[in-house]
Design an enzyme around this catalytic site. Structure first.
Site, PDB file in Angstrom:
ATOM      1  N   TYR A 109      -4.559   4.196   6.177  1.00 31.10           N
ATOM      2  CA  TYR A 109      -5.127   3.242   7.145  1.00 31.10           C
ATOM      3  C   TYR A 109      -6.473   3.740   7.668  1.00 31.10           C
ATOM      4  O   TYR A 109      -7.386   2.946   7.893  1.00 31.10           O
ATOM      5  CB  TYR A 109      -4.163   3.029   8.319  1.00 31.10           C
ATOM      6  CG  TYR A 109      -2.975   2.162   7.977  1.00 31.10           C
ATOM      7  CD1 TYR A 109      -3.055   0.777   8.023  1.00 31.10           C
ATOM      8  CD2 TYR A 109      -1.763   2.732   7.599  1.00 31.10           C
ATOM      9  CE1 TYR A 109      -1.971  -0.022   7.707  1.00 31.10           C
ATOM     10  CE2 TYR A 109      -0.667   1.948   7.282  1.00 31.10           C
ATOM     11  CZ  TYR A 109      -0.778   0.568   7.334  1.00 31.10           C
ATOM     12  OH  TYR A 109       0.301  -0.216   7.014  1.00 31.10           O
ATOM     13  N   LYS A 126       0.845  -1.187   0.000  1.00 30.19           N
ATOM     14  CA  LYS A 126       0.000   0.000   0.000  1.00 30.19           C
ATOM     15  C   LYS A 126       0.881   1.238   0.000  1.00 30.19           C
ATOM     16  O   LYS A 126       1.996   1.156   0.533  1.00 30.19           O
ATOM     17  CB  LYS A 126      -0.982   0.026   1.173  1.00 30.19           C
ATOM     18  CG  LYS A 126      -0.422  -0.354   2.551  1.00 30.19           C
ATOM     19  CD  LYS A 126       0.676   0.416   3.207  1.00 30.19           C
ATOM     20  CE  LYS A 126       0.662   1.849   3.443  1.00 30.19           C
ATOM     21  NZ  LYS A 126       1.875   2.352   4.188  1.00 30.19           N
TER      22      LYS A 126
HETATM   23  P1  NDP Z   1      12.459   1.121   2.573  1.00 31.34           P
HETATM   24  O1  NDP Z   1      13.036   2.403   2.137  1.00 31.34           O
HETATM   25  O2  NDP Z   1      12.868   0.555   3.859  1.00 31.34           O
HETATM   26  O3  NDP Z   1      12.700   0.005   1.461  1.00 31.34           O
HETATM   27  C1  NDP Z   1      12.362   0.212   0.101  1.00 31.34           C
HETATM   28  C2  NDP Z   1      13.267  -0.651  -0.757  1.00 31.34           C
HETATM   29  O4  NDP Z   1      12.867  -0.451  -2.109  1.00 31.34           O
HETATM   30  C3  NDP Z   1      14.746  -0.252  -0.727  1.00 31.34           C
HETATM   31  O5  NDP Z   1      15.452  -0.837   0.337  1.00 31.34           O
HETATM   32  C4  NDP Z   1      15.228  -0.739  -2.061  1.00 31.34           C
HETATM   33  O6  NDP Z   1      15.508  -2.136  -1.975  1.00 31.34           O
HETATM   34  C5  NDP Z   1      14.002  -0.601  -2.971  1.00 31.34           C
HETATM   35  N1  NDP Z   1      14.106   0.548  -3.870  1.00 31.34           N
HETATM   36  C6  NDP Z   1      14.064   0.482  -5.220  1.00 31.34           C
HETATM   37  N2  NDP Z   1      14.189   1.692  -5.762  1.00 31.34           N
HETATM   38  C7  NDP Z   1      14.334   2.562  -4.750  1.00 31.34           C
HETATM   39  C8  NDP Z   1      14.525   3.976  -4.695  1.00 31.34           C
HETATM   40  N3  NDP Z   1      14.572   4.731  -5.813  1.00 31.34           N
HETATM   41  N4  NDP Z   1      14.639   4.546  -3.484  1.00 31.34           N
HETATM   42  C9  NDP Z   1      14.563   3.822  -2.362  1.00 31.34           C
HETATM   43  N5  NDP Z   1      14.392   2.475  -2.356  1.00 31.34           N
HETATM   44  C10 NDP Z   1      14.280   1.847  -3.544  1.00 31.34           C
HETATM   45  O7  NDP Z   1      10.866   1.325   2.539  1.00 31.34           O
HETATM   46  P2  NDP Z   1       9.768   0.452   3.269  1.00 31.34           P
HETATM   47  O8  NDP Z   1      10.168  -0.963   3.205  1.00 31.34           O
HETATM   48  O9  NDP Z   1       9.456   1.025   4.586  1.00 31.34           O
HETATM   49  O10 NDP Z   1       8.467   0.705   2.338  1.00 31.34           O
HETATM   50  C11 NDP Z   1       8.321   0.069   1.093  1.00 31.34           C
HETATM   51  C12 NDP Z   1       6.821  -0.026   0.743  1.00 31.34           C
HETATM   52  O11 NDP Z   1       6.168  -0.783   1.733  1.00 31.34           O
HETATM   53  C13 NDP Z   1       6.069   1.311   0.681  1.00 31.34           C
HETATM   54  O12 NDP Z   1       5.139   1.293  -0.357  1.00 31.34           O
HETATM   55  C14 NDP Z   1       5.373   1.390   2.009  1.00 31.34           C
HETATM   56  O13 NDP Z   1       4.187   2.160   1.972  1.00 31.34           O
HETATM   57  C15 NDP Z   1       5.067  -0.062   2.275  1.00 31.34           C
HETATM   58  N6  NDP Z   1       4.969  -0.381   3.709  1.00 31.34           N
HETATM   59  C16 NDP Z   1       3.898  -1.079   4.153  1.00 31.34           C
HETATM   60  C17 NDP Z   1       3.767  -1.390   5.474  1.00 31.34           C
HETATM   61  C18 NDP Z   1       2.618  -2.196   5.948  1.00 31.34           C
HETATM   62  O14 NDP Z   1       2.452  -2.348   7.156  1.00 31.34           O
HETATM   63  N7  NDP Z   1       1.805  -2.743   5.064  1.00 31.34           N
HETATM   64  C19 NDP Z   1       4.747  -0.946   6.452  1.00 31.34           C
HETATM   65  C20 NDP Z   1       5.885  -0.263   5.881  1.00 31.34           C
HETATM   66  C21 NDP Z   1       5.963   0.015   4.559  1.00 31.34           C
HETATM   67  P3  NDP Z   1      16.688  -2.820  -2.818  1.00 31.34           P
HETATM   68  O15 NDP Z   1      17.958  -2.194  -2.299  1.00 31.34           O
HETATM   69  O16 NDP Z   1      16.557  -4.242  -2.508  1.00 31.34           O
HETATM   70  O17 NDP Z   1      16.446  -2.494  -4.257  1.00 31.34           O
END
Ligand code: NDP
Length: 371
Positions: free
Chosen positions: A222, A137
Protein backbone atom coordinates in the site's frame (compact mmCIF):
# COMPACT_ATOMS: atom_id res chain seq x y z
CA UNK A 1 -45.57 16.92 0.01
CA UNK A 2 -43.39 14.23 -1.49
CA UNK A 3 -40.29 13.40 0.48
CA UNK A 4 -37.19 11.68 -0.88
CA UNK A 5 -38.22 8.60 1.09
CA UNK A 6 -41.65 8.59 -0.62
CA UNK A 7 -39.94 8.85 -3.96
CA UNK A 8 -37.52 6.00 -3.22
CA UNK A 9 -40.33 3.81 -1.86
CA UNK A 10 -42.43 4.53 -4.92
CA UNK A 11 -39.56 3.80 -7.24
CA UNK A 12 -38.60 0.59 -5.43
CA UNK A 13 -42.26 -0.46 -5.53
CA UNK A 14 -42.46 0.12 -9.28
CA UNK A 15 -39.27 -1.81 -9.83
CA UNK A 16 -40.53 -4.73 -7.79
CA UNK A 17 -43.74 -4.58 -9.80
CA UNK A 18 -41.69 -4.64 -12.99
CA UNK A 19 -39.56 -7.45 -11.50
CA UNK A 20 -36.34 -5.54 -12.06
CA UNK A 21 -33.46 -6.88 -9.95
CA UNK A 22 -32.52 -4.60 -7.02
CA UNK A 23 -28.98 -4.94 -8.37
CA UNK A 24 -30.10 -2.75 -11.22
CA UNK A 25 -31.09 0.10 -8.94
CA UNK A 26 -28.46 2.73 -8.33
CA UNK A 27 -27.33 3.99 -4.95
CA UNK A 28 -28.16 7.63 -4.23
CA UNK A 29 -26.39 10.25 -6.30
CA UNK A 30 -26.92 13.90 -5.46
CA UNK A 31 -30.17 12.91 -3.71
CA UNK A 32 -31.67 11.42 -6.85
CA UNK A 33 -32.19 7.73 -7.37
CA UNK A 34 -32.14 6.60 -10.96
CA UNK A 35 -32.76 3.09 -12.23
CA UNK A 36 -29.76 1.53 -13.94
CA UNK A 37 -30.43 -0.48 -17.05
CA UNK A 38 -26.93 -0.62 -18.53
CA UNK A 39 -24.73 -3.70 -18.88
CA UNK A 40 -24.16 -5.88 -15.81
CA UNK A 41 -20.79 -7.50 -15.00
CA UNK A 42 -21.40 -11.08 -13.87
CA UNK A 43 -18.74 -12.00 -11.33
CA UNK A 44 -17.53 -15.30 -9.83
CA UNK A 45 -15.39 -15.11 -6.70
CA UNK A 46 -12.55 -17.61 -6.28
CA UNK A 47 -11.54 -18.15 -2.63
CA UNK A 48 -14.37 -17.71 -0.15
CA UNK A 49 -12.25 -16.48 2.75
CA UNK A 50 -12.25 -13.36 4.82
CA UNK A 51 -11.74 -10.80 2.05
CA UNK A 52 -13.84 -12.72 -0.48
CA UNK A 53 -16.70 -12.51 2.01
CA UNK A 54 -16.22 -8.76 2.38
CA UNK A 55 -16.30 -8.29 -1.39
CA UNK A 56 -19.44 -10.43 -1.73
CA UNK A 57 -21.26 -8.42 0.95
CA UNK A 58 -20.20 -5.12 -0.63
CA UNK A 59 -21.37 -6.29 -4.05
CA UNK A 60 -24.95 -6.48 -2.78
CA UNK A 61 -24.99 -2.68 -3.25
CA UNK A 62 -23.37 -2.64 -6.68
CA UNK A 63 -25.43 -1.42 -9.59
CA UNK A 64 -23.18 -2.59 -12.44
CA UNK A 65 -21.71 -5.80 -10.98
CA UNK A 66 -23.41 -8.89 -9.59
CA UNK A 67 -22.08 -11.98 -7.83
CA UNK A 68 -23.27 -14.97 -9.84
CA UNK A 69 -20.69 -17.73 -9.23
CA UNK A 70 -18.12 -19.22 -6.84
CA UNK A 71 -14.92 -21.26 -7.04
CA UNK A 72 -13.90 -22.85 -3.76
CA UNK A 73 -12.11 -25.83 -2.27
CA UNK A 74 -14.63 -26.04 0.58
CA UNK A 75 -17.97 -27.64 -0.37
CA UNK A 76 -19.74 -26.39 2.79
CA UNK A 77 -18.86 -22.78 1.92
CA UNK A 78 -20.22 -23.27 -1.59
CA UNK A 79 -23.54 -24.44 -0.13
CA UNK A 80 -23.68 -21.46 2.26
CA UNK A 81 -22.91 -18.96 -0.50
CA UNK A 82 -25.42 -20.55 -2.86
CA UNK A 83 -28.13 -20.04 -0.27
CA UNK A 84 -27.01 -16.56 0.75
CA UNK A 85 -26.41 -15.10 -2.71
CA UNK A 86 -28.80 -17.19 -4.77
CA UNK A 87 -26.04 -18.81 -6.83
CA UNK A 88 -27.15 -21.59 -9.20
CA UNK A 89 -25.42 -24.98 -9.08
CA UNK A 90 -24.17 -24.57 -12.67
CA UNK A 91 -22.05 -21.54 -11.57
CA UNK A 92 -20.22 -23.42 -8.76
CA UNK A 93 -16.71 -24.79 -9.29
CA UNK A 94 -13.75 -26.17 -7.34
CA UNK A 95 -10.02 -25.75 -7.99
CA UNK A 96 -9.90 -28.94 -10.07
CA UNK A 97 -12.72 -28.20 -12.50
CA UNK A 98 -12.81 -24.42 -12.93
CA UNK A 99 -11.24 -24.65 -16.41
CA UNK A 100 -14.80 -25.63 -17.38
CA UNK A 101 -15.71 -21.95 -16.99
CA UNK A 102 -14.98 -21.83 -20.71
CA UNK A 103 -18.33 -23.54 -21.29
CA UNK A 104 -20.26 -21.15 -19.07
CA UNK A 105 -21.66 -18.12 -20.91
CA UNK A 106 -23.19 -16.70 -17.70
CA UNK A 107 -19.92 -15.61 -16.02
CA UNK A 108 -17.90 -12.64 -17.37
CA UNK A 109 -15.09 -12.32 -14.85
CA UNK A 110 -13.44 -14.25 -12.03
CA UNK A 111 -12.19 -12.33 -8.98
CA UNK A 112 -9.24 -14.30 -7.52
CA UNK A 113 -9.09 -13.77 -3.73
CA UNK A 114 -6.79 -16.59 -2.62
CA UNK A 115 -3.32 -16.61 -0.98
CA UNK A 116 -0.79 -14.54 -2.97
CA UNK A 117 1.36 -17.35 -4.37
CA UNK A 118 -1.68 -19.04 -5.93
CA UNK A 119 -2.78 -15.99 -7.96
CA UNK A 120 -0.43 -16.64 -10.89
CA UNK A 121 -1.59 -20.13 -11.87
CA UNK A 122 -5.22 -19.40 -11.07
CA UNK A 123 -5.28 -16.18 -13.11
CA UNK A 124 -3.61 -17.90 -16.07
CA UNK A 125 -6.13 -20.77 -15.96
CA UNK A 126 -9.05 -18.32 -15.83
CA UNK A 127 -7.61 -16.41 -18.80
CA UNK A 128 -7.24 -19.65 -20.74
CA UNK A 129 -10.92 -20.33 -20.01
CA UNK A 130 -11.64 -17.08 -21.83
CA UNK A 131 -12.82 -15.04 -18.83
CA UNK A 132 -11.67 -11.61 -17.66
CA UNK A 133 -9.77 -11.71 -14.36
CA UNK A 134 -9.47 -9.51 -11.30
CA UNK A 135 -6.59 -10.58 -9.05
CA UNK A 136 -6.22 -9.47 -5.48
CA UNK A 137 -3.04 -7.65 -4.48
CA UNK A 138 -0.21 -8.48 -4.68
CA UNK A 139 -0.94 -9.65 -8.24
CA UNK A 140 1.75 -12.32 -7.76
CA UNK A 141 4.85 -12.81 -5.65
CA UNK A 142 7.45 -11.46 -8.10
CA UNK A 143 7.72 -9.49 -11.34
CA UNK A 144 8.56 -12.53 -13.48
CA UNK A 145 5.28 -14.23 -12.54
CA UNK A 146 3.41 -10.95 -12.96
CA UNK A 147 4.72 -10.59 -16.51
CA UNK A 148 3.60 -14.15 -17.33
CA UNK A 149 0.10 -13.32 -16.08
CA UNK A 150 -0.06 -10.20 -18.25
CA UNK A 151 1.18 -12.14 -21.29
CA UNK A 152 -1.38 -14.95 -20.74
CA UNK A 153 -4.26 -12.47 -20.46
CA UNK A 154 -3.12 -10.62 -23.60
CA UNK A 155 -2.88 -13.90 -25.49
CA UNK A 156 -6.39 -14.88 -24.38
CA UNK A 157 -7.76 -11.38 -25.20
CA UNK A 158 -9.14 -10.94 -21.68
CA UNK A 159 -8.69 -8.03 -19.30
CA UNK A 160 -6.53 -8.33 -16.18
CA UNK A 161 -7.32 -5.97 -13.30
CA UNK A 162 -6.00 -5.87 -9.74
CA UNK A 163 -8.01 -5.10 -6.59
CA UNK A 164 -6.50 -1.68 -5.88
CA UNK A 165 -9.59 -0.38 -4.09
CA UNK A 166 -7.91 2.87 -2.95
CA UNK A 167 -7.76 4.03 -6.58
CA UNK A 168 -11.49 4.76 -6.34
CA UNK A 169 -11.57 6.28 -2.82
CA UNK A 170 -12.94 9.85 -2.84
CA UNK A 171 -10.50 11.55 -0.39
CA UNK A 172 -7.55 9.86 -2.09
CA UNK A 173 -8.84 11.06 -5.47
CA UNK A 174 -9.27 14.60 -4.13
CA UNK A 175 -5.61 14.75 -3.10
CA UNK A 176 -4.59 13.44 -6.51
CA UNK A 177 -6.78 16.13 -8.11
CA UNK A 178 -5.17 18.84 -5.94
CA UNK A 179 -1.68 17.65 -6.76
CA UNK A 180 -2.43 17.52 -10.49
CA UNK A 181 -3.99 21.00 -10.35
CA UNK A 182 -0.78 22.33 -8.79
CA UNK A 183 -2.50 23.21 -5.51
CA UNK A 184 0.29 21.56 -3.49
CA UNK A 185 3.03 23.04 -5.66
CA UNK A 186 6.05 20.95 -6.60
CA UNK A 187 5.85 17.71 -4.64
CA UNK A 188 8.92 17.12 -2.49
CA UNK A 189 8.20 14.34 0.00
CA UNK A 190 5.91 11.38 0.71
CA UNK A 191 5.74 9.33 3.86
CA UNK A 192 3.80 6.03 3.92
CA UNK A 193 3.41 4.07 7.15
CA UNK A 194 1.66 0.72 6.76
CA UNK A 195 1.42 -2.05 9.30
CA UNK A 196 -0.43 -4.02 11.90
CA UNK A 197 0.41 -6.63 14.51
CA UNK A 198 -0.24 -9.99 12.93
CA UNK A 199 -1.74 -12.77 15.07
CA UNK A 200 -1.90 -16.54 14.47
CA UNK A 201 1.63 -17.71 13.55
CA UNK A 202 0.20 -20.65 11.56
CA UNK A 203 -1.72 -18.53 9.00
CA UNK A 204 -0.76 -18.55 5.33
CA UNK A 205 0.41 -14.92 5.50
CA UNK A 206 3.42 -16.17 7.51
CA UNK A 207 4.11 -19.14 5.22
CA UNK A 208 6.48 -18.07 2.44
CA UNK A 209 5.25 -20.80 0.10
CA UNK A 210 1.78 -19.22 0.08
CA UNK A 211 2.51 -15.56 0.86
CA UNK A 212 5.69 -15.02 -1.16
CA UNK A 213 7.11 -12.85 1.63
CA UNK A 214 5.98 -11.04 4.73
CA UNK A 215 4.51 -7.67 5.59
CA UNK A 216 5.80 -6.12 2.34
CA UNK A 217 3.61 -8.39 0.17
CA UNK A 218 0.56 -7.84 2.31
CA UNK A 219 0.57 -4.30 3.67
CA UNK A 220 3.82 -2.60 2.59
CA UNK A 221 2.50 -2.74 -0.98
CA UNK A 222 0.00 0.00 0.00
CA UNK A 223 2.88 2.37 0.76
CA UNK A 224 4.62 1.44 -2.51
CA UNK A 225 1.49 1.93 -4.59
CA UNK A 226 0.48 5.00 -2.53
CA UNK A 227 3.86 6.69 -3.03
CA UNK A 228 3.33 6.31 -6.78
CA UNK A 229 -0.23 7.64 -6.99
CA UNK A 230 0.28 10.40 -4.44
CA UNK A 231 3.48 11.72 -6.04
CA UNK A 232 2.27 10.92 -9.56
CA UNK A 233 5.59 9.45 -10.70
CA UNK A 234 7.36 6.10 -10.62
CA UNK A 235 10.49 5.83 -8.44
CA UNK A 236 13.94 5.56 -10.05
CA UNK A 237 15.82 4.10 -7.09
CA UNK A 238 15.17 2.36 -3.80
CA UNK A 239 17.08 1.64 -0.60
CA UNK A 240 15.75 -0.63 2.16
CA UNK A 241 16.61 -1.98 5.60
CA UNK A 242 15.04 -4.91 7.44
CA UNK A 243 14.56 -5.39 11.17
CA UNK A 244 13.56 -8.77 12.55
CA UNK A 245 12.86 -9.00 16.27
CA UNK A 246 10.96 -12.29 16.20
CA UNK A 247 12.72 -14.81 13.92
CA UNK A 248 10.63 -17.61 15.42
CA UNK A 249 7.40 -16.12 14.05
CA UNK A 250 8.89 -14.44 10.96
CA UNK A 251 10.91 -17.22 9.36
CA UNK A 252 13.46 -16.99 6.54
CA UNK A 253 11.95 -15.02 3.65
CA UNK A 254 9.03 -13.66 5.70
CA UNK A 255 9.82 -10.03 6.46
CA UNK A 256 8.64 -8.55 9.75
CA UNK A 257 9.60 -4.88 9.37
CA UNK A 258 11.20 -3.10 6.40
CA UNK A 259 11.93 0.60 6.06
CA UNK A 260 12.42 1.75 2.49
CA UNK A 261 13.17 4.93 0.64
CA UNK A 262 12.50 6.00 -2.95
CA UNK A 263 13.86 8.70 -5.22
CA UNK A 264 11.62 10.10 -7.99
CA UNK A 265 12.60 11.66 -11.32
CA UNK A 266 11.16 15.06 -10.34
CA UNK A 267 13.39 15.24 -7.27
CA UNK A 268 10.88 14.09 -4.62
CA UNK A 269 11.85 11.46 -2.07
CA UNK A 270 9.71 8.99 -0.09
CA UNK A 271 10.25 7.31 3.23
CA UNK A 272 8.10 4.28 4.08
CA UNK A 273 7.62 1.61 6.71
CA UNK A 274 6.05 -1.82 6.31
CA UNK A 275 5.53 -3.97 9.38
CA UNK A 276 3.69 -6.94 10.89
CA UNK A 277 4.68 -5.89 14.42
CA UNK A 278 3.07 -2.50 15.12
CA UNK A 279 -0.47 -1.17 15.20
CA UNK A 280 -1.70 2.39 14.46
CA UNK A 281 0.35 2.55 11.28
CA UNK A 282 -1.93 3.58 8.43
CA UNK A 283 -0.81 7.05 7.43
CA UNK A 284 0.12 8.88 4.24
CA UNK A 285 1.68 12.34 4.21
CA UNK A 286 2.43 14.30 1.05
CA UNK A 287 4.36 17.54 1.15
CA UNK A 288 4.78 20.10 -1.62
CA UNK A 289 6.20 23.58 -1.97
CA UNK A 290 2.75 25.16 -1.58
CA UNK A 291 0.95 22.78 0.75
CA UNK A 292 0.51 19.34 2.28
CA UNK A 293 -2.03 16.51 2.38
CA UNK A 294 -2.44 13.88 5.06
CA UNK A 295 -4.57 10.74 5.21
CA UNK A 296 -4.91 8.98 8.57
CA UNK A 297 -6.22 6.35 8.31
CA UNK A 298 -5.11 6.14 4.70
CA UNK A 299 -5.83 2.65 3.35
CA UNK A 300 -8.01 0.78 5.86
CA UNK A 301 -11.61 -0.03 5.00
CA UNK A 302 -12.60 3.39 6.23
CA UNK A 303 -13.82 5.87 6.89
CA UNK A 304 -10.62 7.31 5.47
CA UNK A 305 -9.88 10.64 7.10
CA UNK A 306 -7.62 13.44 6.04
CA UNK A 307 -6.76 17.06 5.77
CA UNK A 308 -4.72 19.28 3.56
CA UNK A 309 -3.19 22.71 4.02
CA UNK A 310 -6.58 23.98 2.76
CA UNK A 311 -8.60 22.21 5.46
CA UNK A 312 -10.37 18.95 6.32
CA UNK A 313 -11.26 16.57 3.51
CA UNK A 314 -15.03 16.17 3.51
CA UNK A 315 -15.70 13.73 0.68
CA UNK A 316 -18.22 11.09 1.77
CA UNK A 317 -17.27 7.64 3.03
CA UNK A 318 -18.04 4.92 0.50
CA UNK A 319 -17.77 1.16 0.82
CA UNK A 320 -14.54 0.69 -1.11
CA UNK A 321 -15.37 -2.70 -2.57
CA UNK A 322 -18.81 -1.58 -3.83
CA UNK A 323 -17.35 1.37 -5.69
CA UNK A 324 -14.39 -0.68 -6.91
CA UNK A 325 -16.61 -3.36 -8.45
CA UNK A 326 -18.94 -0.85 -10.09
CA UNK A 327 -15.95 1.02 -11.51
CA UNK A 328 -14.34 -2.22 -12.68
CA UNK A 329 -17.59 -3.13 -14.43
CA UNK A 330 -17.27 0.17 -16.31
CA UNK A 331 -13.63 -0.60 -17.18
CA UNK A 332 -14.35 -4.15 -18.39
CA UNK A 333 -17.69 -3.63 -20.11
CA UNK A 334 -17.41 -0.06 -21.36
CA UNK A 335 -13.65 0.54 -21.62
CA UNK A 336 -13.74 3.31 -18.99
CA UNK A 337 -10.36 4.71 -17.90
CA UNK A 338 -9.82 5.10 -14.14
CA UNK A 339 -7.90 8.13 -12.77
CA UNK A 340 -5.19 5.76 -11.50
CA UNK A 341 -4.81 2.53 -13.51
CA UNK A 342 -5.80 -0.81 -11.96
CA UNK A 343 -4.48 -3.08 -14.71
CA UNK A 344 -1.79 -5.74 -14.77
CA UNK A 345 0.90 -3.28 -15.91
CA UNK A 346 0.18 -1.07 -12.88
CA UNK A 347 0.51 -4.08 -10.56
CA UNK A 348 3.68 -5.24 -12.32
CA UNK A 349 5.37 -1.96 -11.37
CA UNK A 350 4.67 -2.67 -7.68
CA UNK A 351 6.06 -6.19 -8.07
CA UNK A 352 9.25 -4.84 -9.70
CA UNK A 353 9.59 -2.48 -6.75
CA UNK A 354 9.05 -5.31 -4.24
CA UNK A 355 11.74 -7.37 -6.01
CA UNK A 356 14.07 -4.36 -5.77
CA UNK A 357 13.27 -3.77 -2.09
CA UNK A 358 14.15 -7.38 -1.25
CA UNK A 359 17.35 -7.03 -3.29
CA UNK A 360 18.25 -3.79 -1.48
CA UNK A 361 17.67 -5.48 1.90
CA UNK A 362 19.89 -8.38 0.88
CA UNK A 363 22.73 -6.36 -0.62
CA UNK A 364 22.49 -3.24 1.54
CA UNK A 365 22.86 -1.27 -1.71
CA UNK A 366 20.79 1.31 -3.56
CA UNK A 367 18.92 -0.41 -6.40
CA UNK A 368 18.06 1.47 -9.59
CA UNK A 369 14.56 1.01 -10.99
CA UNK A 370 13.37 1.19 -14.58
CA UNK A 371 9.57 0.89 -14.54
P1 NDP B 1 -8.21 -15.90 3.79
O1 NDP B 1 -7.24 -16.86 4.34
O2 NDP B 1 -9.23 -15.33 4.67
O3 NDP B 1 -8.97 -16.55 2.54
C1 NDP B 1 -8.27 -17.15 1.47
C2 NDP B 1 -9.16 -18.20 0.84
O4 NDP B 1 -8.44 -18.75 -0.26
C3 NDP B 1 -9.47 -19.40 1.74
O5 NDP B 1 -10.57 -19.18 2.58
C4 NDP B 1 -9.73 -20.49 0.74
O6 NDP B 1 -11.07 -20.38 0.27
C5 NDP B 1 -8.83 -20.12 -0.44
N1 NDP B 1 -7.64 -20.97 -0.52
C6 NDP B 1 -7.31 -21.75 -1.57
N2 NDP B 1 -6.17 -22.41 -1.34
C7 NDP B 1 -5.77 -22.08 -0.11
C8 NDP B 1 -4.66 -22.47 0.70
N3 NDP B 1 -3.72 -23.33 0.25
N4 NDP B 1 -4.55 -21.93 1.93
C9 NDP B 1 -5.45 -21.05 2.38
N5 NDP B 1 -6.53 -20.65 1.66
C10 NDP B 1 -6.69 -21.16 0.43
O7 NDP B 1 -7.33 -14.74 3.12
P2 NDP B 1 -7.81 -13.28 2.73
O8 NDP B 1 -9.17 -13.35 2.20
O9 NDP B 1 -7.54 -12.35 3.84
O10 NDP B 1 -6.76 -12.89 1.55
C11 NDP B 1 -6.90 -13.41 0.25
C12 NDP B 1 -6.23 -12.45 -0.75
O11 NDP B 1 -6.87 -11.20 -0.68
C13 NDP B 1 -4.74 -12.17 -0.51
O12 NDP B 1 -4.07 -12.08 -1.73
C14 NDP B 1 -4.74 -10.84 0.19
O13 NDP B 1 -3.55 -10.10 -0.02
C15 NDP B 1 -5.92 -10.16 -0.45
N6 NDP B 1 -6.55 -9.15 0.42
C16 NDP B 1 -6.81 -7.92 -0.08
C17 NDP B 1 -7.38 -6.96 0.70
C18 NDP B 1 -7.70 -5.63 0.13
O14 NDP B 1 -8.09 -4.74 0.88
N7 NDP B 1 -7.57 -5.43 -1.17
C19 NDP B 1 -7.70 -7.20 2.09
C20 NDP B 1 -7.45 -8.56 2.52
C21 NDP B 1 -6.88 -9.48 1.71
P3 NDP B 1 -11.94 -21.66 -0.14
O15 NDP B 1 -12.10 -22.45 1.14
O16 NDP B 1 -13.19 -21.10 -0.64
O17 NDP B 1 -11.16 -22.41 -1.16
Amino acid sequence: MHTRRDFIQKLTGSLIALQISPALVTAGCNNIIVPYDGPLLRVAIMGLGSYGTRVAEAMKDCKKAKLVGVISGTPSKIKDWQAKYNIPEKNCYNYENFDQLKNNPDIDVVYVITPNALHKDQVIRVAKAGKHVISEKPMSINAKDGQEMIDACKKAHVKLLVGYRMHFEPKTLEIIRMRKAGELGKVLFFQGLCGFTIGDPTQWRLNKQLSGGGSMMDIGIYAINGARYMIGEDPIWVTAQETKNNPEKFKEGVDETIQFQFGFPGGAVASCLSTYSMNNLDRFFLNGEKGYAELYPSTGYGPIQGRTSKGELTQPHVTHQTVQMDEMAGIILEGKQPVVPVDGEEALKDLKIIDAIYEAVKTGKKVDLKL
